[in-house]
Design an enzyme around this catalytic site. Structure first.
Site, PDB file in Angstrom:
ATOM      1  N   GLN A  38       0.807  -1.222   0.000  1.00  0.00           N
ATOM      2  CA  GLN A  38       0.000   0.000   0.000  1.00  0.00           C
ATOM      3  C   GLN A  38       0.842   1.275   0.000  1.00  0.00           C
ATOM      4  O   GLN A  38       0.313   2.365  -0.142  1.00  0.00           O
ATOM      5  CB  GLN A  38      -0.955   0.026   1.215  1.00  0.00           C
ATOM      6  CG  GLN A  38      -2.162  -0.885   1.048  1.00  0.00           C
ATOM      7  CD  GLN A  38      -1.806  -2.357   1.227  1.00  0.00           C
ATOM      8  OE1 GLN A  38      -1.056  -2.727   2.118  1.00  0.00           O
ATOM      9  NE2 GLN A  38      -2.331  -3.209   0.352  1.00  0.00           N
ATOM     10  N   ASN A  39       2.157   1.148   0.155  1.00  0.00           N
ATOM     11  CA  ASN A  39       3.015   2.324   0.100  1.00  0.00           C
ATOM     12  C   ASN A  39       3.082   2.781  -1.352  1.00  0.00           C
ATOM     13  O   ASN A  39       3.283   1.983  -2.258  1.00  0.00           O
ATOM     14  CB  ASN A  39       4.417   1.987   0.634  1.00  0.00           C
ATOM     15  CG  ASN A  39       5.260   3.221   0.845  1.00  0.00           C
ATOM     16  OD1 ASN A  39       5.508   3.973  -0.088  1.00  0.00           O
ATOM     17  ND2 ASN A  39       5.713   3.434   2.071  1.00  0.00           N
ATOM     18  N   ALA A  40       2.932   4.075  -1.572  1.00  0.00           N
ATOM     19  CA  ALA A  40       2.840   4.621  -2.933  1.00  0.00           C
ATOM     20  C   ALA A  40       4.203   4.899  -3.569  1.00  0.00           C
ATOM     21  O   ALA A  40       4.259   5.327  -4.724  1.00  0.00           O
ATOM     22  CB  ALA A  40       2.010   5.913  -2.914  1.00  0.00           C
ATOM     23  N   THR A 145       4.839   8.705   1.373  1.00  0.00           N
ATOM     24  CA  THR A 145       4.197   7.703   0.512  1.00  0.00           C
ATOM     25  C   THR A 145       3.565   6.584   1.343  1.00  0.00           C
ATOM     26  O   THR A 145       2.950   5.685   0.803  1.00  0.00           O
ATOM     27  CB  THR A 145       5.215   7.094  -0.470  1.00  0.00           C
ATOM     28  OG1 THR A 145       6.280   6.477   0.259  1.00  0.00           O
ATOM     29  CG2 THR A 145       5.760   8.162  -1.416  1.00  0.00           C
TER      30      THR A 145
END
Length: 167
Positions: A38-40, A145
């Site tokens: 889920q980290n962008a 992020t």
């Protein structure tokens, strides 16, 4: 939990250093920067430099290096239960030797912080020890992020990162 960070990702020609605070639990387990799905971070790197999450990790790393981007963290080690930056125990932080990194990578003219915690730790633990010769470096604090920073939509994060990294 005592977390130990990773070595930097960089080559001799790095122009931009992106600093996080400390790898999260998923990253530590996988031994990869920004491994939490889920980290962008890798999604943004994919849009900006073609180093997206669909590629094998080694290819993403090479994509960053090929674009003059280095990755590291402010903390070499720290106590942190879980993955939230707010849970880092400040008294336990051992900073990375960023003065040596910057001295050995003279083309780095911009240090970008992946979130305000990395910027705060750098200002408190690293900046006071930097020699005057390194004070000309520009700094930019970018939106985290991390999935914990979900209040900002992805497209806005992308726009803010692009404005700094693609200049």
């Amino acid at each position: 939990m005592h977390a130990q960070g990773f070595p930097p990702i960089a080559d001799a020609h790095a122009r931009i250093l992106v600093l996080g605070s400390l790898p999260g639990q998923v990253s530590l387990q996988r031994q990869q920067y920004y491994a939490q799905p889920q980290n962008a971070f890798w999604k943004i790197m994919g849009r900006l430099f073609g180093a997206g999450p669909g590629l094998p990790y080694a290819n993403r790393v090479q994509g960053l290096i090929g674009n003059g981007i280095a990755l590291w963290d402010v903390c070499a080690a720290a106590q942190r239960p879980g993955s939230l930056d707010s849970a880092i125990v400040h008294s336990s932080v051992v900073p990375n030797d960023l003065a040596a990194f910057l001295a050995n990578h003279p083309d780095v003219g911009l240090v970008c912080f992946n979130g305000s915690k990395a910027a705060e730790l750098y200002r408190r633990l690293v900046l006071p020890g930097l020699p005057d010769t390194l004070h000309a470096i520009r700094y930019a604090t970018l939106p985290s992020t991390s999935p914990a920073h979900a209040a900002m939509p992805f497209e806005e994060k992308l726009t803010r990162w692009a404005a700094v990294l693609q200049n």
